[in-house]
Motif scaffolding. Structure first.
Motif, PDB file in Angstrom:
ATOM      1  N   GLY A   1       0.815  -1.225   0.000  1.00  0.00           N
ATOM      2  CA  GLY A   1       0.000   0.000   0.000  1.00  0.00           C
ATOM      3  C   GLY A   1       0.837   1.258   0.000  1.00  0.00           C
ATOM      4  N   GLY A   2       2.102   1.153   0.444  1.00  0.00           N
ATOM      5  CA  GLY A   2       2.964   2.343   0.474  1.00  0.00           C
ATOM      6  C   GLY A   2       2.478   3.348   1.496  1.00  0.00           C
ATOM      7  N   GLN A   3       2.689   4.614   1.214  1.00  0.00           N
ATOM      8  CA  GLN A   3       2.349   5.668   2.187  1.00  0.00           C
ATOM      9  C   GLN A   3       0.859   5.981   2.169  1.00  0.00           C
ATOM     10  N   ILE A   4       0.322   6.271   0.997  1.00  0.00           N
ATOM     11  CA  ILE A   4      -1.083   6.733   0.935  1.00  0.00           C
ATOM     12  C   ILE A   4      -2.043   5.620   1.354  1.00  0.00           C
ATOM     13  N   TRP A   5      -1.720   4.375   0.983  1.00  0.00           N
ATOM     14  CA  TRP A   5      -2.602   3.244   1.318  1.00  0.00           C
ATOM     15  C   TRP A   5      -1.992   2.405   2.435  1.00  0.00           C
ATOM     16  N   ARG A   6      -1.342   3.075   3.383  1.00  0.00           N
ATOM     17  CA  ARG A   6      -0.747   2.366   4.529  1.00  0.00           C
ATOM     18  C   ARG A   6      -1.856   1.664   5.307  1.00  0.00           C
ATOM     19  N   ASP A   7      -1.653   0.398   5.580  1.00  0.00           N
ATOM     20  CA  ASP A   7      -2.670  -0.371   6.291  1.00  0.00           C
ATOM     21  C   ASP A   7      -2.388  -0.344   7.796  1.00  0.00           C
ATOM     22  N   GLY A   8      -3.349  -0.714   8.584  1.00  0.00           N
ATOM     23  CA  GLY A   8      -3.189  -0.765  10.037  1.00  0.00           C
ATOM     24  C   GLY A   8      -4.536  -1.011  10.673  1.00  0.00           C
ATOM     25  N   PRO A   9      -4.551  -1.245  12.006  1.00  0.00           N
ATOM     26  CA  PRO A   9      -5.816  -1.585  12.671  1.00  0.00           C
ATOM     27  C   PRO A   9      -6.896  -0.516  12.499  1.00  0.00           C
ATOM     28  N   ALA A  10      -6.509   0.753  12.356  1.00  0.00           N
ATOM     29  CA  ALA A  10      -7.525   1.800  12.236  1.00  0.00           C
ATOM     30  C   ALA A  10      -7.582   2.400  10.825  1.00  0.00           C
ATOM     31  N   ALA A  11      -6.957   1.742   9.866  1.00  0.00           N
ATOM     32  CA  ALA A  11      -6.959   2.279   8.494  1.00  0.00           C
ATOM     33  C   ALA A  11      -8.182   1.790   7.735  1.00  0.00           C
ATOM     34  N   VAL A  12      -8.766   2.677   6.937  1.00  0.00           N
ATOM     35  CA  VAL A  12      -9.873   2.272   6.063  1.00  0.00           C
ATOM     36  C   VAL A  12      -9.345   2.402   4.633  1.00  0.00           C
ATOM     37  N   LEU A  13      -9.145   1.264   3.987  1.00  0.00           N
ATOM     38  CA  LEU A  13      -8.545   1.315   2.647  1.00  0.00           C
ATOM     39  C   LEU A  13      -9.580   1.665   1.593  1.00  0.00           C
TER      40      LEU A  13
END
Ligand SMILES: Cc1cc2nc3c(=O)[nH]c(=O)nc-3n(C[C@H](O)[C@H](O)[C@H](O)COP(=O)(O)OP(=O)(O)OC[C@H]3O[C@@H](n4cnc5c(N)ncnc54)[C@H](O)[C@@H]3O)c2cc1C
Length: 422
Positions: free
Chosen positions: A41-53
Motif C-alpha cells: 500500500g505504500g504511504q497513501i494506502w498504509r494499512d493498520g488496525p484503524a486504516a480504512v482502505l
C-alpha cells in the motif's frame, strides 16, 4: 542465506509498485515485489488496525494476491547491491539475495522535516508521521492538534486527525494566498481533485502561516505561530509538521543512476540511465498517487517488453505530470523557513547534534567527521535531507548498508548463487 531469482524485481509496494506488478504480470514473467512495510500500500494506502482502505487500494491488493506469477515479500528491506543484477535484503527470517533480469525502483518519498526551536519535544511529529500513527490505532480523543508545513498532504492529515477524535485548531500552510488562489483557479483541469479538495477543505486552514516555536517542558503544550503579519500562541497537545516530500533516491544513487532535481532521472519508458533498471512513482519526482499509478504501469509494461501498452498510457501520465508541476509551483518553500532554527536547535535528533555544530563545516562529510550527525537510527535520512535544504549542501553518496542491519546481514555482503522461489 536464502537466494531467490526472478525476471522482474520491484522494490516498493506503494501505488507505483503495485501498478508496475499488475502491468508486468500480463507477460507471464516471474515477478517479485518487496516492501519493508508489513502490508502492501505504500504511504497513501498504509494499512493498520484503524486504516480504512479505499476501493482502489483494495482492488490492487486483491488483483496482485490473485496472481500466480507475482511473489510479494512484505516486511523485507533492500539494504545493499550485492552483485551485478543482485540485491541483498533483510527480513525477520534473516537475510538473502535476489537476482533479477529487470529491476523497477518504486521507493516512494518521505517527509521533509525542518528544525525549529522545540521540534524535538514529545508531541511534535511529522504530518504524515502522525497520520501513520493514527492508522496504527492512535486515538486523539480530546486532543488539540496544530497541523503545519506545506502541501496537500496537510489537508489529508487534518481529515485523519478529525476521524481519530482530535480537534484541529489550526492548519498552517506556509504558501501565500496568491499562490493558493492561482492553484485553485486552475484546478478544474483535474475534476477529481476539485471533488477531493471540497471534501477535505478545513475551516482552520490559514495561508502565509508557519510555526516559529514549539513550547513545553516535558512535552508540547503550545506553539508560537507566524500568521500573516501577526504572531499568535496556540495551546495544543500535538503538532504535526511536514514541509512537503523528498524522493527516496538512496538505492538509485548507490546503483549509479543519474539523479536530476533530487529525483531519479528517467526517460519516456521510465528507464533510468542504467539498462534494465526502471523507476516509477515518487522516487522519480513527487507527484501524487495518480501519477505514481500511471508511471508504475508504464514501467511494468516497458520492463516486461510490452511497449505498445506502455505507450498507450503516456497521455494519462502527462495529465498528472501537469498536476504535479502545478503543485510544486504552488507550494515552493518560503526562504524564511531556513532561518527558524537557532544555533542550539538540534538538526540531528538521533545523536543530539545542533545546527550550530553542523553549519560551521563546509559540507556534510566534514560535519559528520566532526560530530555524530547522521550516525543514528535514521542514518541521515532526516538530518542530511534537512541540511541539503538549509545549507544548500549536496546529498551525501549513500553507503551500504542503506539502513541499520543485523550482524548476520553485514557479513553476507557478498554475491551468492541464485535459487528459484517455490
Ligand atoms: C508519510 C506520508 C504520508 C502520505 N499520506 C498521503 C495521503 O494521506 N494522501 C495522499 O494523497 N498522499 C499521501 N502521501 C503521498 C503519497 O506517498 C503518494 O502520493 C503515493 O503514495 C506515492 O506512491 P509511490 O508508490 O510512489 O510511493 P510510496 O507510497 O511511498 O511507496 C514506496 C514504498 O517503497 C518502500 N521502500 C522504499 N525503499 C525500500 C527499500 N529499500 N526496501 C524495501 N521497501 C522500500 C516504502 O516503505 C514504501 O512502502 C503521503 C506521503 C508520505 C511520505
Amino acid at each position: 542465506m536464502n537466494n531467490v531469482r526472478c525476471e522482474v524485481l520491484i522494490i516498493g509496494a506503494g501505488p507505483a509498485g503495485m501498478a508496475a506488478a499488475l502491468a508486468a504480470s500480463e507477460s507471464q514473467k516471474h515477478i517479485v515485489m518487496l516492501d519493508d512495510n508489513p502490508r502492501p500500500g505504500g504511504q497513501i494506502w498504509r494499512d493498520g488496525p484503524a486504516a480504512v482502505l479505499p476501493t482502489l487500494a483494495q482492488f490492487y491488493r486483491q488483483a496482485i494476491t490473485a496472481l500466480d506469477n507475482v511473489t510479494l515479500l512484505s516486511g523485507t528491506k533492500v539494504v545493499a547491491q550485492s552483485g551485478p543484477q543482485q540485491l541483498l535484503y533483510e527480513n525477520d527470517k534473516g537475510c538473502g539475495t535476489i537476482d533479477y533480469q529487470r529491476l523497477i525502483l518504486c521507493c516512494g518519498a518521505r517527509e521533509l522535516l525542518l528544525p525549529f526551536p522545540g521540534w524535538t519535544l514529545p508531541g511534535v511529529t511529522g504530518a504524515g508521521g502522525l497520520q501513520a500513527q493514527i492508522k496504527n490505532g492512535l486515538s486523539l480523543q480530546g486532543e488539540r492538534v496544530v497541523i503545519a508545513g506545506s502541501g496537500p498532504l496537510l489537508l489529508a492529515v487534518a481529515d485523519s486527525v478529525t476521524q481519530a477524535g482530535g480537534k484541529v485548531t489550526l492548519l498552517a500552510e506556509q504558501a501565500s494566498v496568491t499562490s493558493l488562489a492561482r492553484f485553485a483557479s486552475g484546478l478544474w483541469h483535474w475534476p477529481e481533485k476539485v471533488r477531493q479538495s471540497l471534501r477535505l477543505m478545513n475551516r482552520h486552514y490559514r495561508a502565509n502561516s508557519y510555526v516559529l516555536e514549539a513550547q513545553g517542558q516535558q512535552r508540547l503544550t503550545a506553539v508560537r505561530v507566524q500568521q500573516g503579519g501577526k504572531v499568535r500562541t496556540i495551546d495544543c497537545s500535538r503538532l504535526a509538521c511536514g514541509f512537503g516530500l523528498v524522493a527516496n533516491i538512496e538505492l538509485a544513487m548507490l546503483m549509479g543512476c543519474r539523479i536530476e532535481n533530487a529525483a531519479i532521472a528517467v526517460d519516456d519508458m521510465q528507464q533510468t540511465s542504467i539498462t534494465n533498471l526502471y523507476a516509477a512513482g515518487e522516487c522519480t519526482g513527487v507527484g501524487g498517487s495518480e501519477l505514481a499509478l500511471a508511471e508504475g504501469a508504464i514501467a511494468g509494461y516497458a520492463a516486461s517488453g510490452n511497449i505498445a501498452s506502455a505507450r498507450a498510457l503516456l497521455e494519462k501520465r502527462s495529465k498528472w505530470q501537469r498536476f504535479a508541476a502545478a503543485v510544486s509551483q504552488t507550494f515552493v518553500l518560503n526562504p524564511r523557513l531556513k532561518t527558524l532554527g537557532t544555533a542550539d536547535t538540534f538538526l540531528c535528533r538521533c545523536e543530539d547534534v545542533s545546527l550550530g555544530q553542523i553549519s560551521r563545516h563546509k559540507g556534510w562529510t566534514a560535519a559528520k567527521l566532526n560530530s555524530r550527525c547522521g550516525m543514528g537510527a535514521c542514518q541521515g535520512k532526516i538530518c542530511a535531507t534537512a541540511a541539503r535544504y538549509l545549507l544548500d549542501w549536496p546529498l551525501p553518496q549513500p553507503r551500504v548498508p542503506l539502513t541499520p542491519v543485523r550482524l548476520e546481514t553485514l557479513v553476507n555482503l557478498t554475491p551468492q548463487p541464485p535459487k528459484d522461489i517455490n
